[in-house]
Design a protein around this motif. Structure first.
Motif, short mmCIF file in Angstrom:
data_model
loop_
_atom_site.label_atom_id
_atom_site.label_comp_id
_atom_site.label_asym_id
_atom_site.label_seq_id
_atom_site.Cartn_x
_atom_site.Cartn_y
_atom_site.Cartn_z
N LEU A 68 7.64 102.37 81.48
CA LEU A 68 6.78 101.69 80.33
C LEU A 68 5.36 101.49 80.90
N GLU A 69 4.84 100.96 81.72
CA GLU A 69 3.98 100.81 82.16
C GLU A 69 2.86 101.88 82.37
N ASN B 84 14.07 93.27 76.98
CA ASN B 84 13.61 92.50 77.88
C ASN B 84 14.63 92.20 79.08
N GLY C 227 1.52 102.98 79.11
CA GLY C 227 1.02 102.02 78.43
C GLY C 227 1.51 101.46 77.41
N LEU C 228 3.03 101.23 77.57
CA LEU C 228 3.59 100.55 76.50
C LEU C 228 4.03 99.39 76.63
N ARG C 229 4.04 98.30 75.96
CA ARG C 229 4.56 97.01 76.15
C ARG C 229 6.17 96.87 75.67
N GLN C 230 6.69 96.10 76.07
CA GLN C 230 8.13 96.08 75.96
C GLN C 230 8.57 96.06 74.22
N ALA C 231 7.69 95.15 73.79
CA ALA C 231 7.99 94.98 72.26
C ALA C 231 7.76 96.37 71.50
N GLU C 232 6.98 97.24 71.82
CA GLU C 232 6.68 98.53 71.19
C GLU C 232 7.79 99.49 71.62
N LEU D 109 10.62 99.05 83.66
CA LEU D 109 9.05 98.66 83.30
C LEU D 109 7.86 99.22 84.21
N ALA E 90 13.49 93.53 71.01
CA ALA E 90 12.74 93.16 71.99
C ALA E 90 13.48 92.39 73.15
#
Length: 75
Positions: A7-8, A29, A11-16, A3, A25
């Motif tokens: 991902l951060e 997670n 700029g990505l959210r976990q769902a994307e 994360l 997802a």
């Protein structure tokens, strides 16, 4: 690590990220939370998506497993 280090900054959210990886997802997670192991399949998907090696993810999982067991043994 997944994360905060990958991902951060993207700029990505976990769902994307999960959608792009082709996994649920919930599965992503659980990996992020350390509740699910990184399998060879997940390592392959992460490596393709994040331009890393599958071995990188498998080694991180092995390190996590060893640290967790060492904590249990020390208790």
């Amino acid at each position: 690590m997944l994360l905060h280090e990958f991902l951060e900054p993207l700029g990505l959210r976990q769902a994307e990220a999960a959608q792009r990886l082709g996994i649920s997802a919930n599965r992503l997670n659980e990996v992020v939370l350390g509740e699910r192991r990184v399998t060879a399949d997940t390592a392959m998907r992460l490596s393709r998506f994040l331009k890393t090696s599958p071995r990188f993810w498998m080694r991180l999982q092995a390190d996590w497993d060893l640290q967790r067991e060492a904590r249990r043994a020390a208790s």
